[in-house]
Design an enzyme around this catalytic site. Structure first.
Site, PDB file in Angstrom:
ATOM      1  CG  PHE A 194       4.897  17.160 -26.378  1.00 31.80           C
ATOM      2  CD1 PHE A 194       6.268  16.982 -26.275  1.00 31.80           C
ATOM      3  CD2 PHE A 194       4.212  16.513 -27.410  1.00 31.80           C
ATOM      4  CE1 PHE A 194       6.950  16.204 -27.191  1.00 31.80           C
ATOM      5  CE2 PHE A 194       4.896  15.732 -28.330  1.00 31.80           C
ATOM      6  CZ  PHE A 194       6.265  15.574 -28.218  1.00 31.80           C
ATOM      7  CG  ASP A 195      -0.241  17.842 -27.951  1.00 33.78           C
ATOM      8  OD1 ASP A 195       0.379  17.521 -26.936  1.00 33.78           O
ATOM      9  OD2 ASP A 195      -1.133  17.143 -28.458  1.00 33.78           O
ATOM     10  CB  THR A 196       0.820  24.183 -27.886  1.00 30.05           C
ATOM     11  OG1 THR A 196      -0.512  23.784 -27.544  1.00 30.05           O
ATOM     12  CG2 THR A 196       0.791  25.613 -28.390  1.00 30.05           C
TER      13      THR A 196
END
Length: 406
Positions: free
Chosen positions: A202-204
């Site tokens: 999700f972050d990437t």
């Protein structure tokens, strides 16, 4: 999926704090009954003593099967600035999507429950977001100013992953995986609709979408100590991340994302003079290529391919540097002319290496290749060398800042 259960306490800042923008810090947890209270109390104490803005801490329970939810609700009942949210499905990304998407704060952030990242970096993380200077902010363990304590296995995996992102996705941010990130809520909500992953990638994915859309990502060096009790499945996470990278790459090629570009990006223009320089360089490059072809074909009748390439490239490199010096970058007079030719000779060396290597590869792959195949290979190699030449001439040889310092 049922609606998440929420317990929201009051968010009243202390009387001596600046009442401006609200910052919401999300702490995703899964089966952390033994650590969540200690970590949340530590975070609350730190923010209460040092943070100059109103804040809210939201414990996002990812379908825990132990007593994590009970601990979280007790903290939310006791501490005015603490909120607890329960989700029926696992996934850190899912928890962040839920809380960030519903947030009324001006800035949203998250950090891992183990608080591996030094809290001293939190104000530097969110300050550029509160001022409007940046859109997203990340803590980086790979920044030269960071102090990191972790085992060689995790260090290798982290550096390899971020190197892959830079090599395959052209990412400019240095650390995609550090559990210490923040964003302006309006920007984050804009991105959430395009992020597909609900787990560790999700972050990437959020960062890649933001960067591709021209949003500004601020990086903060952090102090970070590895949590020896971490239960992350490294192999499975790595495989999921690689799949996520492939999916984002396919979407990027298809141009599927529909994110509003920031106003400053829409108004951005090429650096001063770049438009004319590109046009002039293209004209000079075209004439140089024609001269190279004629010289190569003439010399190839007399000498071997490598020598013909060296001679033709050498002559045209001198002429190319002189022409670009005068017409592309507007440098006149004899001052530094020899120096410019010597510095421009680096581009000649690059072109020579590329073209000679191309000839060698062609000879190995097809020993009976004719002059036309040789010429086509050389033109392709020199096209790449031309791009490198322009960058060298603009950024280094004829850089106005260097000229001003002479």
């Amino acid at each position: 999926m049922t609606e998440p259960a929420t317990i929201l306490a009051g968010t009243l800042p202390a009387a001596d704090k600046v009442r401006t923008s609200l910052v919401e810090v999300v702490v995703p947890v899964y089966n952390e009954e033994h650590t969540v209270e200690r970590c949340v109390r530590r975070l609350h104490a730190y923010l209460d003593e040092t943070f100059p803005y109103p804040y809210r801490i939201t414990i996002a329970d990812n379908a825990s099967t132990d007593a994590t939810w009970q601990v979280a609700t007790a903290l939310a009942t006791e501490i005015p600035q603490v909120t607890a949210v329960h989700l029926d499905l696992k996934g850190r990304g899912r928890a962040l999507r839920q809380v960030w998407g519903d947030s009324d704060a001006d800035v949203v952030a998250y950090m891992d429950v183990d608080l591996s990242t030094g809290l001293e970096a939190f104000l530097p993380l969110v300050a550029p977001l509160l001022s409007g200077h940046s859109d997203l902010a990340i803590g980086s363990r790979l920044h030269r100013g960071s102090a990191v304590v972790r085992g060689p296995k995790r260090e290798f995996i982290s550096r390899t992953y971020n190197m892959l992102l830079r090599a395959t996705m052209a990412a400019k941010f240095s650390d995609a995986q550090c559990g210490f990130k923040a964003g302006r809520t309006s920007v984050v909500k804009q991105l959430l609709g395009e992020v597909e992953d609900n787990a560790w990638f999700f972050d990437t994915e959020l960062l890649l979408l933001a960067e591709r859309s021209g949003m500004r990502i601020h990086e903060v060096p952090v102090d970070w100590v590895d949590d020896p009790d971490s239960r992350v499945d490294i192999v499975r996470t790595a495989v999921d991340d690689l799949r996520g990278m492939a999916r984002v790459a396919r979407r990027s090629l298809a141009g599927a994302a529909d994110i509003e570009v920031p106003e400053r990006v829409r108004q951005a223009q090429m650096p001063p003079g770049l438009g004319w320089q590109l046009a002039s360089f293209a004209i000079v490059g075209t004439l140089s290529t024609l001269a190279y072809v004629l010289l190569y074909l003439g010399m190839r009748q007399l000498v071997p391919a490598l020598l013909a390439n060296f001679l033709a490239l050498g002559v045209t490199a001198v002429l190319n540097t002189a022409a670009n010096r005068r017409f592309t970058f507007g440098v006149t007079g004899r001052r530094d002319a020899l120096k410019h030719q010597i510095e421009g000779g680096i581009a000649f060396v690059v072109g020579l290496l590329l073209s000679s290597g191309a000839i060698a590869l062609l000879g190995a792959a097809s020993p009976s290749a004719g002059h036309s195949a040789e010429l086509a290979t050389l033109v392709a190699a020199n096209a790449l060398a031309t791009l490198i030449r322009f960058l060298l001439l603009r950024v280094w040889v004829f850089n106005p800042k260097r000229a001003g310092g002479r």
